[in-house]
Enzyme design. Structure first.
Site, PDB file in Angstrom:
ATOM      1  CE1 TYR A  67      -7.870  11.653   6.268  1.00  0.00           C
ATOM      2  CE2 TYR A  67      -6.316  10.155   5.222  1.00  0.00           C
ATOM      3  CZ  TYR A  67      -6.568  11.276   5.984  1.00  0.00           C
ATOM      4  OH  TYR A  67      -5.528  12.017   6.480  1.00  0.00           O
ATOM      5  CD  GLU A  68     -13.349   2.618   1.878  1.00  0.00           C
ATOM      6  OE1 GLU A  68     -14.172   1.908   1.287  1.00  0.00           O
ATOM      7  OE2 GLU A  68     -12.154   2.286   2.030  1.00  0.00           O
ATOM      8  CE  LYS A 114      -2.960  25.571  -5.849  1.00  0.00           C
ATOM      9  NZ  LYS A 114      -2.084  26.491  -5.085  1.00  0.00           N
ATOM     10  CD  GLU A 142      -2.667   1.428   2.475  1.00  0.00           C
ATOM     11  OE1 GLU A 142      -3.725   2.077   2.400  1.00  0.00           O
ATOM     12  OE2 GLU A 142      -2.244   0.941   3.543  1.00  0.00           O
ATOM     13  CD  GLU A 180       2.050   8.063   5.410  1.00  0.00           C
ATOM     14  OE1 GLU A 180       2.334   9.275   5.321  1.00  0.00           O
ATOM     15  OE2 GLU A 180       1.108   7.533   4.784  1.00  0.00           O
ATOM     16  CB  THR A 238      -8.715   3.997   4.423  1.00  0.00           C
ATOM     17  OG1 THR A 238      -9.567   5.062   3.980  1.00  0.00           O
ATOM     18  CG2 THR A 238      -8.285   3.135   3.234  1.00  0.00           C
ATOM     19  CG  ASP A 296     -13.051  11.688  -0.845  1.00  0.00           C
ATOM     20  OD1 ASP A 296     -11.821  11.592  -1.067  1.00  0.00           O
ATOM     21  OD2 ASP A 296     -13.563  12.680  -0.290  1.00  0.00           O
ATOM     22  CG  ASP A 308      -2.194  15.398  -1.770  1.00  0.00           C
ATOM     23  OD1 ASP A 308      -2.968  16.027  -2.525  1.00  0.00           O
ATOM     24  OD2 ASP A 308      -1.466  15.955  -0.925  1.00  0.00           O
TER      25      ASP A 308
END
Length: 217
Positions: free
Chosen positions: A198-199, A124, A46, A71, A196, A156, A120
């Protein structure tokens, strides 16, 4: 999202070189056979593991596999390491490292699955090359994945998902699964889905979770 610095995390990372590689030199070969009890097991990685809920849960559910969590943030890596040590997750190794060097850290054709979860989006245009589904990253995944290996991606962020669909398609990858709302799909992909941090948060707010699985030809 950058976490607030936690001094204990840096200390823990330094104290456990057997469990986590801290900013490894890309020029030096890593002996993965020494870091896993059995490196011949299927291997999943991951990239961007955050606090580690996904990779630690998956590793505990699948002792027949090996896992590597990558990470960049030391505090987040320390949180994953703490869970690994407390719960004795022996089939999980960690790296506090830049994913841009991933093809230098792993042998060619050694990985079965690459997971990209809630990366992320770098919205931009000038930051396009930093997106983990940009073509230069796809080059690296192709190097480390086995011929039958594949990529699994969740987000998302609709913009990043649309960009990723185009990027993978332009690279020549083939899609095995695409969902615009994973949590409302009724199939075996959802049944085996591991959330996760965040999920869970985003889905609880009713936001759709976009998902794709793809492989190189």
């Amino acid at each position: 999202m950058r976490l607030r610095n936690k001094p204990w995390a840096q200390k823990l990372v330094v104290e456990h070189p057997e469990a986590i590689l801290n900013e490894p030199d890309p020029e030096k070969k890593i002996n993965w056979e020494e870091r896993f009890d059995d490196f011949s097991k299927p291997l999943a990685i991951e990239i961007g593991s955050g606090k580690g809920q996904f990779i630690t849960t998956l590793a505990k559910k699948h002792p027949e596999m090996n896992f590597i969590g990558v990470e960049l943030q030391t505090t987040a890596a320390g949180m994953i390491l703490r869970t690994k040590l407390e719960e004795k997750i022996d089939n999980l190794q960690l790296m506090c490292a830049d994913a841009a060097n991933i093809a230098m850290y792993l042998p060619e054709n050694s990985v079965d699955v690459v997971y990209l979860n809630f990366s992320d989006p770098w919205p931009k245009t000038r930051h396009e090359k930093r997106r983990l589904t940009y073509k230069s990253f796809l080059d690296k995944y192709r190097q480390i994945l086995k011929p039958e290996g594949h990529l699994e991606f969740k987000t998302d962020n609709q913009g990043l998902f649309e960009y990723s669909l185009v990027s993978l398609n332009n690279y020549g990858m083939k899609f095995d699964y695409v969902s615009l709302d994973l949590h409302h799909a009724e199939n075996e992909i959802l049944e085996r889905n591991v959330e996760t941090e965040y999920e869970h948060k985003f889905a609880a707010k009713g936001n759709p979770i976009y998902c794709l699985h793809a492989h190189f030809e």
